[in-house]
Design a protein around this motif. Structure first.
Motif, short mmCIF file in Angstrom:
data_model
loop_
_atom_site.label_atom_id
_atom_site.label_comp_id
_atom_site.label_asym_id
_atom_site.label_seq_id
_atom_site.Cartn_x
_atom_site.Cartn_y
_atom_site.Cartn_z
N ASN A 43 0.82 -1.21 0.00
CA ASN A 43 0.00 0.00 0.00
C ASN A 43 0.86 1.26 0.00
N HIS A 44 1.87 1.27 0.87
CA HIS A 44 2.80 2.41 0.87
C HIS A 44 4.09 2.08 1.59
N VAL A 45 5.09 2.88 1.29
CA VAL A 45 6.33 2.92 2.05
C VAL A 45 6.32 4.26 2.76
N ILE A 95 4.29 6.59 -1.68
CA ILE A 95 5.28 6.87 -0.65
C ILE A 95 4.64 7.91 0.26
N GLU A 96 4.77 7.73 1.56
CA GLU A 96 4.27 8.72 2.50
C GLU A 96 5.44 9.33 3.22
N PHE A 97 5.45 10.65 3.31
CA PHE A 97 6.40 11.32 4.19
C PHE A 97 5.66 11.65 5.48
N VAL A 113 6.23 -3.18 10.23
CA VAL A 113 5.24 -3.55 9.20
C VAL A 113 3.86 -3.08 9.66
N GLU A 114 3.18 -2.36 8.78
CA GLU A 114 1.79 -1.97 9.00
C GLU A 114 0.92 -2.87 8.11
N LEU A 115 -0.15 -3.36 8.67
CA LEU A 115 -1.15 -4.07 7.87
C LEU A 115 -2.39 -3.19 7.78
CO CO Z 1 1.56 3.84 7.15
#
Ligand code: CO
Length: 134
Positions: A6-8, A53-55, A129-131
């Motif tokens: 989903n994202h890094v 990508i999330e900052f 790790v996020e689920l």
């Molecule tokens: Co996240």
């Protein structure tokens, strides 16, 4: 069990600087900052064709990414988020195998308004790790 990436998430000390680097050097599409006081972060998304990508920039006292930035003052990869179809089923499977959930095992509402859980980095190759329920 896990599906799409989903994202890094990258923790950054300076959202404006991070945004400028990705916009200018990499030619990326970057959204406007969104404050999430309930999560202690301000977030921008870099939209890529196959993922995001999330900052994450700390917001307020007690931000959950403050200690990470103290250890990594220039910023760094903070977590990976994988999608799962059923987050409670995923949690039960992980707990049965001895994996550790950070905080309450009850899923919380994440930055995208969907249920999320975080898994202990020591159980997953040194990576938080996020689920997220897709
Ligand atoms: Co996240």
């Amino acid at each position: 069990m896990i599906g799409r990436l989903n994202h890094v998430a990258i923790a950054v000390p300076d959202l404006a600087g991070a945004t400028a680097v990705y916009r200018t050097a990499l030619g990326a599409e970057v959204t406007e900052p969104q404050p999430h006081p309930e999560h202690g972060v301000t977030v921008v998304f870099v939209t890529l064709p196959n993922t995001k990508i999330e900052f994450l920039e700390p917001l307020g006292e007690g931000s959950p990414i403050r200690a990470f930035l103290d250890r990594n003052p220039g910023g760094g990869v903070h977590h990976l988020c994988y999608e799962v179809e059923d987050i409670r089923a995923a949690r039960d499977r992980l707990l049965a195998q001895g994996a550790r959930i950070l905080g309450s095992p009850e899923p919380k509402t994440g930055a995208h308004g969907k249920p999320v859980l975080f898994l202990h980095p020591k159980d997953f190759l040194g990576t938080l790790v996020e689920l997220e329920q897709a």
